[in-house]
Design a protein around this motif. Structure first.
Motif, PDB file in Angstrom:
ATOM      1  N   VAL A  50      36.761  45.354  57.794  1.00 39.00           N
ATOM      2  CA  VAL A  50      37.737  45.235  56.703  1.00 39.00           C
ATOM      3  C   VAL A  50      37.388  43.996  55.894  1.00 39.00           C
ATOM      4  CG1 VAL A  50      40.181  45.013  56.097  1.00 39.00           C
ATOM      5  CG2 VAL A  50      39.514  46.319  58.148  1.00 39.00           C
ATOM      6  N   ASP A  51      36.976  44.186  54.642  1.00 39.81           N
ATOM      7  CA  ASP A  51      36.581  43.068  53.776  1.00 39.81           C
ATOM      8  C   ASP A  51      37.674  42.835  52.745  1.00 39.81           C
ATOM      9  OD1 ASP A  51      35.309  41.105  52.330  1.00 39.81           O
ATOM     10  OD2 ASP A  51      33.432  42.221  52.066  1.00 39.81           O
ATOM     11  N   VAL A  52      38.433  41.748  52.916  1.00 38.46           N
ATOM     12  CA  VAL A  52      39.570  41.496  52.018  1.00 38.46           C
ATOM     13  C   VAL A  52      39.201  40.650  50.802  1.00 38.46           C
ATOM     14  CG1 VAL A  52      41.267  41.750  53.862  1.00 38.46           C
ATOM     15  CG2 VAL A  52      40.375  39.466  53.332  1.00 38.46           C
ATOM     16  N   HIS A  53      37.930  40.221  50.713  1.00 39.78           N
ATOM     17  CA  HIS A  53      37.509  39.392  49.562  1.00 39.78           C
ATOM     18  C   HIS A  53      36.097  39.787  49.170  1.00 39.78           C
ATOM     19  CE1 HIS A  53      37.421  35.096  47.644  1.00 39.78           C
ATOM     20  NE2 HIS A  53      36.684  35.953  46.964  1.00 39.78           N
ATOM     21  N   ILE A  54      36.003  40.687  48.209  1.00 38.50           N
ATOM     22  CA  ILE A  54      34.702  41.163  47.731  1.00 38.50           C
ATOM     23  C   ILE A  54      34.801  41.487  46.252  1.00 38.50           C
ATOM     24  CG2 ILE A  54      35.312  43.434  48.719  1.00 38.50           C
ATOM     25  CD1 ILE A  54      32.255  44.030  48.733  1.00 38.50           C
ATOM     26  N   PHE A  85      38.458  47.874  52.044  1.00 34.14           N
ATOM     27  CA  PHE A  85      38.160  46.638  51.315  1.00 34.14           C
ATOM     28  C   PHE A  85      39.201  46.379  50.246  1.00 34.14           C
ATOM     29  CE2 PHE A  85      36.329  49.879  48.664  1.00 34.14           C
ATOM     30  CZ  PHE A  85      36.119  49.372  47.389  1.00 34.14           C
ATOM     31  N   CYS A  86      39.242  45.132  49.811  1.00 32.51           N
ATOM     32  CA  CYS A  86      40.124  44.709  48.716  1.00 32.51           C
ATOM     33  C   CYS A  86      39.252  44.264  47.545  1.00 32.51           C
ATOM     34  CB  CYS A  86      41.027  43.559  49.130  1.00 32.51           C
ATOM     35  SG  CYS A  86      42.290  43.981  50.329  1.00 32.51           S
ATOM     36  N   PRO A  87      39.065  45.105  46.531  1.00 33.58           N
ATOM     37  CA  PRO A  87      38.334  44.661  45.342  1.00 33.58           C
ATOM     38  C   PRO A  87      38.988  43.391  44.794  1.00 33.58           C
ATOM     39  CG  PRO A  87      38.820  47.009  45.232  1.00 33.58           C
ATOM     40  CD  PRO A  87      39.607  46.456  46.382  1.00 33.58           C
ATOM     41  N   THR A  88      38.155  42.424  44.448  1.00 32.97           N
ATOM     42  CA  THR A  88      38.659  41.093  44.112  1.00 32.97           C
ATOM     43  C   THR A  88      38.292  40.723  42.682  1.00 32.97           C
ATOM     44  OG1 THR A  88      38.416  40.464  46.436  1.00 32.97           O
ATOM     45  CG2 THR A  88      38.642  38.674  44.840  1.00 32.97           C
ATOM     46  N   GLY A 119      43.775  47.319  49.185  1.00 39.00           N
ATOM     47  CA  GLY A 119      44.613  46.499  48.328  1.00 39.00           C
ATOM     48  C   GLY A 119      43.768  45.805  47.277  1.00 39.00           C
ATOM     49  N   ILE A 120      44.397  44.922  46.536  1.00 38.95           N
ATOM     50  CA  ILE A 120      43.728  44.151  45.489  1.00 38.95           C
ATOM     51  C   ILE A 120      43.881  42.671  45.802  1.00 38.95           C
ATOM     52  CG2 ILE A 120      43.746  43.537  43.029  1.00 38.95           C
ATOM     53  CD1 ILE A 120      44.932  46.347  42.490  1.00 38.95           C
ATOM     54  N   ASN A 121      42.804  41.927  45.603  1.00 43.26           N
ATOM     55  CA  ASN A 121      42.809  40.487  45.790  1.00 43.26           C
ATOM     56  C   ASN A 121      42.581  39.836  44.424  1.00 43.26           C
ATOM     57  OD1 ASN A 121      42.262  37.795  46.411  1.00 43.26           O
ATOM     58  ND2 ASN A 121      40.963  38.270  48.163  1.00 43.26           N
ATOM     59  N   LEU A 122      43.512  38.992  44.004  1.00 43.55           N
ATOM     60  CA  LEU A 122      43.386  38.249  42.749  1.00 43.55           C
ATOM     61  C   LEU A 122      42.911  36.837  43.074  1.00 43.55           C
ATOM     62  CD1 LEU A 122      46.758  39.241  41.002  1.00 43.55           C
ATOM     63  CD2 LEU A 122      44.529  40.317  40.701  1.00 43.55           C
ATOM     64  N   GLU A 123      41.661  36.538  42.777  1.00 44.51           N
ATOM     65  CA  GLU A 123      41.144  35.185  42.997  1.00 44.51           C
ATOM     66  C   GLU A 123      41.320  34.398  41.701  1.00 44.51           C
ATOM     67  OE1 GLU A 123      37.346  32.773  44.873  1.00 44.51           O
ATOM     68  OE2 GLU A 123      37.057  34.829  44.200  1.00 44.51           O
ATOM     69  N   GLY A 124      42.430  33.715  41.584  1.00 50.20           N
ATOM     70  CA  GLY A 124      42.811  33.078  40.336  1.00 50.20           C
ATOM     71  C   GLY A 124      43.730  34.000  39.556  1.00 50.20           C
ATOM     72  N   PRO A 125      44.081  33.603  38.316  1.00 47.89           N
ATOM     73  CA  PRO A 125      43.494  32.543  37.484  1.00 47.89           C
ATOM     74  C   PRO A 125      44.184  31.188  37.591  1.00 47.89           C
ATOM     75  CG  PRO A 125      44.972  33.873  36.167  1.00 47.89           C
ATOM     76  CD  PRO A 125      45.002  34.458  37.553  1.00 47.89           C
ATOM     77  N   ALA A 264      36.368  36.861  58.522  1.00 45.82           N
ATOM     78  CA  ALA A 264      35.063  36.939  57.866  1.00 45.82           C
ATOM     79  C   ALA A 264      35.200  37.710  56.561  1.00 45.82           C
ATOM     80  CB  ALA A 264      34.054  37.615  58.775  1.00 45.82           C
ATOM     81  N   ILE A 265      34.630  37.180  55.501  1.00 41.79           N
ATOM     82  CA  ILE A 265      34.624  37.859  54.204  1.00 41.79           C
ATOM     83  C   ILE A 265      33.198  37.843  53.659  1.00 41.79           C
ATOM     84  CG2 ILE A 265      37.013  37.281  53.617  1.00 41.79           C
ATOM     85  CD1 ILE A 265      35.754  35.086  51.703  1.00 41.79           C
ATOM     86  N   SER A 266      32.913  38.800  52.793  1.00 40.67           N
ATOM     87  CA  SER A 266      31.599  38.761  52.143  1.00 40.67           C
ATOM     88  C   SER A 266      31.628  37.887  50.896  1.00 40.67           C
ATOM     89  CB  SER A 266      31.138  40.166  51.765  1.00 40.67           C
ATOM     90  OG  SER A 266      31.920  40.687  50.703  1.00 40.67           O
ATOM     91  N   ASP A 267      32.710  37.959  50.105  1.00 44.09           N
ATOM     92  CA  ASP A 267      32.765  37.304  48.793  1.00 44.09           C
ATOM     93  C   ASP A 267      31.531  37.691  47.970  1.00 44.09           C
ATOM     94  OD1 ASP A 267      33.762  35.782  46.699  1.00 44.09           O
ATOM     95  OD2 ASP A 267      32.994  33.888  47.482  1.00 44.09           O
ATOM     96  N   SER A 268      31.050  38.915  48.156  1.00 44.64           N
ATOM     97  CA  SER A 268      29.801  39.311  47.508  1.00 44.64           C
ATOM     98  C   SER A 268      30.035  39.713  46.052  1.00 44.64           C
ATOM     99  CB  SER A 268      29.132  40.453  48.268  1.00 44.64           C
ATOM    100  OG  SER A 268      29.881  41.635  48.188  1.00 44.64           O
ATOM    101  N   MET A 269      28.949  39.658  45.270  1.00 43.26           N
ATOM    102  CA  MET A 269      28.996  40.043  43.866  1.00 43.26           C
ATOM    103  C   MET A 269      28.087  41.259  43.649  1.00 43.26           C
ATOM    104  SD  MET A 269      25.791  38.872  43.103  1.00 43.26           S
ATOM    105  CE  MET A 269      25.685  38.692  41.335  1.00 43.26           C
ATOM    106  N   ARG A 270      28.025  41.737  42.402  1.00 42.47           N
ATOM    107  CA  ARG A 270      27.378  43.018  42.117  1.00 42.47           C
ATOM    108  C   ARG A 270      25.919  43.086  42.555  1.00 42.47           C
ATOM    109  NH1 ARG A 270      28.611  44.854  37.358  1.00 42.47           N
ATOM    110  NH2 ARG A 270      29.882  43.154  36.557  1.00 42.47           N
TER     111      ARG A 270
END
Length: 374
Positions: A50-54, A85-88, A119-125, A264-270
């Motif tokens: 389960v990736d909550v920050h990607i 996963f949670c698209p961030t 779900g959705i993760n809002l990193e900011g603003p 553990a999170i990936s915090d990965s980008m495209r």
């Protein structure tokens, strides 16, 4: 469907042997079950990651507000055993964020194949300029309950986390309001220990990519890092790619966090999964260098990872984290952090049949999402 002769990790994350029956995408029963089934002897069965920050992978990015991009992400993640996963999102203008959450909500309702949106993760603003990292400073602003309420409504109540810097604005009202709906996380913040503690007392219960983009701990000042490590009310994300946090620090962090607080999170980008190249992240250009462990801005600032939770799970074990702690950090702990642990994150009757079969080297053999081979 019955999976026979499974060596698996049960709801308490202890090793067990038995059969697992799946019906209508749900685990119906676990035990020694009569009837034919698929023989899984020789494999190791774990819950889906389960990736909550990607932010993105495989060329897709949550901030594109594009269903095709979300589908790329979902399909790529399924290959790596990430079943939810949670698209961030990134720090962006309000109208852009509204479009992002609307698109993710619509995509989820359409029941696409691949990894499921939890779900959705809002990193900011609502973060601090001094710790914005790879976030676009043009869109950093003070927290607004009105903006949040609009996003909550347009997301169809799908927002699970929002990152704020509590010292960057008068945040008590915002935290007290937002915590009724979602988890509130401290991150991209310059808060000192007292400001951090006050925010936790107000309702913050999560820390965004611990150690990165926050005030550090040293022998005279606890900072955010020391304060959240010291408070059992806070669950802490960790990017376990071996670059964002060195293995020694990861080992120390997990000694403090124990089995139940590390995520553990990936915090990965495209660019994750695409190799070296030039990519876009939150309106800024980022680069994946040859043999790079993460993406960077032009000035070398770490921007995001290019990892995935399966790789990070194996990393944690290689770094010396015990199997049970590493597995919980990738499964049940992130599920708990977004209040989805009744449905996902462990192998138990009544939960979604999100199952990952590994070989003896912990490489993926098969992935099932809601009982269907991915």
């Amino acid at each position: 469907m019955i999976f026979k002769n499974c060596t698996f990790f049960n709801e308490n994350f202890e090793k067990e042997f038995g059969d697992i029956e799946v019906e209508n995408g749900i685990i119906k029963q676990i035990g020694i079950i009569d009837g034919d089934g698929k023989d899984m002897a020789g494999t190791i069965l774990i819950p889906g990651f389960v990736d909550v920050h990607i932010h993105g992978c495989a060329g897709g990015d949550a901030s594109d507000a594009d269903k095709a991009g979300l589908e790329k992400m979902a399909n790529e993640l399924a290959k790596h055993g990430v079943t939810s996963f949670c698209p961030t999102s990134m720090t962006l203008p309000q109208k852009r964020l509204e479009k992002i959450v609307e698109t993710i909500s619509e995509y989820k309702s359409e029941n696409h194949k691949g990894s499921k949106i939890a779900g959705i993760n809002l990193e900011g603003p609502y973060i601090a300029m001094g710790k914005k990292g790879a976030q676009n400073g043009d869109y950093v602003r003070a927290g607004s309950t009105e903006e949040f309420d609009t996003l909550w409504e347009k997301s169809n109540s799908l927002i699970k986390l929002i990152t704020i810097a509590p010292e960057a604005f008068e945040s008590d009202e915002f935290i007290n309001h937002a915590k009724k709906y979602t988890g509130v996380s401290i991150g991209h913040s310059q808060a000192n220990a007292d400001e951090c503690k006050a925010a936790i007392n107000c309702g913050i219960n999560h820390a965004t990519h611990l150690f990165n983009a926050m005030t550090p701990m040293n022998h005279r000042q606890a900072g955010i890092v020391g304060t959240v490590l010291d408070d059992d009310r806070v669950m802490c994300e960790l990017i376990c790619d071996g670059g964002h946090i060195c293995p020694t620090v990861l080992r120390n962090a997990f000694k403090i966090l124990g089995e139940d607080r590390g995520i553990a999170i990936s915090d990965s980008m495209r660019g994750a999964g695409l190799g070296e190249g030039e990519f876009e992240l939150g309106g800024q250009t980022v680069f994946v260098k040859p043999n790079g462990k993460y993406a960077v801005l032009e000035d070398g600032t770490i921007a995001a990872s290019i990892s995935n939770l399966h790789t990070e799970f194996k990393n944690l074990i290689e770094f010396g984290i015990d199997f049970k702690t590493a597995l919980k950090a990738c499964t049940i702990n992130p599920a708990k952090s977004i209040n989805e642990d009744k449905n996902i994150g462990s192998i138990a009757a009544g939960k979604c049949a999100d199952l990952v079969f590994l070989d003896e080297k912990l490489d993926i053999k098969e992935v099932y999402i809601n009982g269907i081979l991915a």
